[in-house]
Motif scaffolding. Sequence first.
Motif, PDB file in Angstrom:
ATOM      1  N   PHE A   6       0.833  -1.197   0.000  1.00  0.00           N
ATOM      2  CA  PHE A   6       0.000   0.000   0.000  1.00  0.00           C
ATOM      3  C   PHE A   6       0.873   1.255   0.000  1.00  0.00           C
ATOM      4  O   PHE A   6       0.692   2.153  -0.827  1.00  0.00           O
ATOM      5  N   TYR A   7       1.809   1.326   0.915  1.00  0.00           N
ATOM      6  CA  TYR A   7       2.636   2.531   1.033  1.00  0.00           C
ATOM      7  C   TYR A   7       3.614   2.688  -0.125  1.00  0.00           C
ATOM      8  O   TYR A   7       3.921   3.812  -0.535  1.00  0.00           O
ATOM      9  N   ILE A   8       4.089   1.597  -0.680  1.00  0.00           N
ATOM     10  CA  ILE A   8       4.969   1.713  -1.856  1.00  0.00           C
ATOM     11  C   ILE A   8       4.174   2.292  -3.022  1.00  0.00           C
ATOM     12  O   ILE A   8       4.641   3.219  -3.697  1.00  0.00           O
ATOM     13  N   LEU A   9       2.973   1.773  -3.264  1.00  0.00           N
ATOM     14  CA  LEU A   9       2.148   2.317  -4.352  1.00  0.00           C
ATOM     15  C   LEU A   9       1.847   3.791  -4.106  1.00  0.00           C
ATOM     16  O   LEU A   9       1.872   4.598  -5.042  1.00  0.00           O
ATOM     17  N   LEU A  10       1.592   4.162  -2.871  1.00  0.00           N
ATOM     18  CA  LEU A  10       1.349   5.568  -2.539  1.00  0.00           C
ATOM     19  C   LEU A  10       2.588   6.421  -2.810  1.00  0.00           C
ATOM     20  O   LEU A  10       2.476   7.563  -3.267  1.00  0.00           O
ATOM     21  N   SER A  11       3.767   5.846  -2.592  1.00  0.00           N
ATOM     22  CA  SER A  11       5.022   6.594  -2.738  1.00  0.00           C
ATOM     23  C   SER A  11       5.502   6.729  -4.180  1.00  0.00           C
ATOM     24  O   SER A  11       6.421   7.504  -4.442  1.00  0.00           O
ATOM     25  N   VAL A  12       4.910   5.974  -5.091  1.00  0.00           N
ATOM     26  CA  VAL A  12       5.347   6.060  -6.491  1.00  0.00           C
ATOM     27  C   VAL A  12       4.277   6.692  -7.376  1.00  0.00           C
ATOM     28  O   VAL A  12       4.242   6.471  -8.579  1.00  0.00           O
ATOM     29  N   ARG A  13       3.424   7.520  -6.792  1.00  0.00           N
ATOM     30  CA  ARG A  13       2.446   8.257  -7.603  1.00  0.00           C
ATOM     31  C   ARG A  13       3.170   9.285  -8.469  1.00  0.00           C
ATOM     32  O   ARG A  13       2.642   9.749  -9.467  1.00  0.00           O
ATOM     33  N   GLN A  14       4.403   9.618  -8.068  1.00  0.00           N
ATOM     34  CA  GLN A  14       5.348  10.390  -8.881  1.00  0.00           C
ATOM     35  C   GLN A  14       6.638   9.579  -8.895  1.00  0.00           C
ATOM     36  O   GLN A  14       6.873   8.792  -7.973  1.00  0.00           O
ATOM     37  N   PRO A  15       7.480   9.744  -9.913  1.00  0.00           N
ATOM     38  CA  PRO A  15       8.701   8.934  -9.963  1.00  0.00           C
ATOM     39  C   PRO A  15       9.494   9.020  -8.652  1.00  0.00           C
ATOM     40  O   PRO A  15       9.667  10.102  -8.093  1.00  0.00           O
ATOM     41  N   ASN A  16       9.905   7.866  -8.168  1.00  0.00           N
ATOM     42  CA  ASN A  16      10.643   7.809  -6.907  1.00  0.00           C
ATOM     43  C   ASN A  16      11.600   6.630  -6.958  1.00  0.00           C
ATOM     44  O   ASN A  16      11.314   5.606  -7.563  1.00  0.00           O
ATOM     45  N   HIS A  17      12.744   6.760  -6.295  1.00  0.00           N
ATOM     46  CA  HIS A  17      13.742   5.692  -6.238  1.00  0.00           C
ATOM     47  C   HIS A  17      13.667   4.997  -4.881  1.00  0.00           C
ATOM     48  O   HIS A  17      12.976   5.469  -3.961  1.00  0.00           O
ATOM     49  N   GLY A  18      14.352   3.881  -4.748  1.00  0.00           N
ATOM     50  CA  GLY A  18      14.251   3.052  -3.555  1.00  0.00           C
ATOM     51  C   GLY A  18      14.430   3.793  -2.243  1.00  0.00           C
ATOM     52  O   GLY A  18      13.583   3.711  -1.352  1.00  0.00           O
ATOM     53  N   TYR A  19      15.522   4.519  -2.095  1.00  0.00           N
ATOM     54  CA  TYR A  19      15.762   5.234  -0.842  1.00  0.00           C
ATOM     55  C   TYR A  19      14.701   6.307  -0.623  1.00  0.00           C
ATOM     56  O   TYR A  19      14.245   6.513   0.490  1.00  0.00           O
ATOM     57  N   GLY A  20      14.267   6.957  -1.697  1.00  0.00           N
ATOM     58  CA  GLY A  20      13.209   7.963  -1.593  1.00  0.00           C
ATOM     59  C   GLY A  20      11.901   7.349  -1.134  1.00  0.00           C
ATOM     60  O   GLY A  20      11.160   7.954  -0.353  1.00  0.00           O
ATOM     61  N   ILE A  21      11.605   6.137  -1.597  1.00  0.00           N
ATOM     62  CA  ILE A  21      10.397   5.426  -1.185  1.00  0.00           C
ATOM     63  C   ILE A  21      10.461   5.132   0.311  1.00  0.00           C
ATOM     64  O   ILE A  21       9.509   5.383   1.052  1.00  0.00           O
ATOM     65  N   ILE A  22      11.596   4.615   0.766  1.00  0.00           N
ATOM     66  CA  ILE A  22      11.775   4.312   2.188  1.00  0.00           C
ATOM     67  C   ILE A  22      11.585   5.566   3.030  1.00  0.00           C
ATOM     68  O   ILE A  22      10.878   5.550   4.045  1.00  0.00           O
ATOM     69  N   GLN A  23      12.192   6.665   2.600  1.00  0.00           N
ATOM     70  CA  GLN A  23      12.073   7.930   3.337  1.00  0.00           C
ATOM     71  C   GLN A  23      10.634   8.431   3.366  1.00  0.00           C
ATOM     72  O   GLN A  23      10.139   8.862   4.411  1.00  0.00           O
ATOM     73  N   GLU A  24       9.966   8.402   2.219  1.00  0.00           N
ATOM     74  CA  GLU A  24       8.601   8.917   2.145  1.00  0.00           C
ATOM     75  C   GLU A  24       7.650   8.103   3.017  1.00  0.00           C
ATOM     76  O   GLU A  24       6.799   8.665   3.711  1.00  0.00           O
ATOM     77  N   ILE A  25       7.796   6.785   3.006  1.00  0.00           N
ATOM     78  CA  ILE A  25       6.935   5.938   3.830  1.00  0.00           C
ATOM     79  C   ILE A  25       7.156   6.239   5.310  1.00  0.00           C
ATOM     80  O   ILE A  25       6.201   6.360   6.077  1.00  0.00           O
ATOM     81  N   SER A  26       8.394   6.388   5.704  1.00  0.00           N
ATOM     82  CA  SER A  26       8.692   6.724   7.093  1.00  0.00           C
ATOM     83  C   SER A  26       8.080   8.071   7.467  1.00  0.00           C
ATOM     84  O   SER A  26       7.493   8.229   8.545  1.00  0.00           O
ATOM     85  N   GLU A  27       8.181   9.024   6.554  1.00  0.00           N
ATOM     86  CA  GLU A  27       7.630  10.367   6.785  1.00  0.00           C
ATOM     87  C   GLU A  27       6.097  10.326   6.885  1.00  0.00           C
ATOM     88  O   GLU A  27       5.511  10.893   7.813  1.00  0.00           O
ATOM     89  N   ILE A  28       5.457   9.652   5.937  1.00  0.00           N
ATOM     90  CA  ILE A  28       3.987   9.561   5.904  1.00  0.00           C
ATOM     91  C   ILE A  28       3.454   8.936   7.195  1.00  0.00           C
ATOM     92  O   ILE A  28       2.436   9.369   7.729  1.00  0.00           O
ATOM     93  N   THR A  29       4.150   7.911   7.702  1.00  0.00           N
ATOM     94  CA  THR A  29       3.662   7.160   8.860  1.00  0.00           C
ATOM     95  C   THR A  29       4.237   7.663  10.177  1.00  0.00           C
ATOM     96  O   THR A  29       4.035   7.035  11.219  1.00  0.00           O
ATOM     97  N   GLY A  30       4.943   8.768  10.153  1.00  0.00           N
ATOM     98  CA  GLY A  30       5.537   9.293  11.382  1.00  0.00           C
ATOM     99  C   GLY A  30       6.578   8.363  11.972  1.00  0.00           C
ATOM    100  O   GLY A  30       6.762   8.319  13.184  1.00  0.00           O
ATOM    101  N   GLY A  31       7.246   7.595  11.118  1.00  0.00           N
ATOM    102  CA  GLY A  31       8.290   6.679  11.563  1.00  0.00           C
ATOM    103  C   GLY A  31       7.777   5.327  12.018  1.00  0.00           C
ATOM    104  O   GLY A  31       8.573   4.452  12.381  1.00  0.00           O
TER     105      GLY A  31
END
Length: 98
Positions: A6-31
């Motif tokens: 779920f969160y990976i699909l949410l994180s790639v609504r715009q082009p994103n790379h692996g580390y960016g995906i990890i960071q965005e998911i952590s940010e979205i979920t408050g860690g």
Amino acid sequence: LTEAFFYILLSVRQPNHGYGIIQEISEITGGRVVLGAGTLYGAINSMLSKKWIKLYSEEKESRKKKEYLITDKGKEVFNKEIKRLNELLINARRVGEV
């Protein structure tokens, strides 16, 4: 979908790379959700094979950073999951559990 998918699909609504995906998911979920590299790339490979995401770009340098983007099929799967989750909440509220 699993929470990771779920969160990976949410994180790639715009082009994103692996580390960016990890960071965005952590940010979205408050860690609360911190994906490890193995989990992330296993999920990415699965979603690539299902055509839920696609390779958007790849640097041809030594590290070969790849960016991923959700596909129309991935958007359809994601939107169905949102409807399913909303139904769960509606039903829980209806019976007074929330």
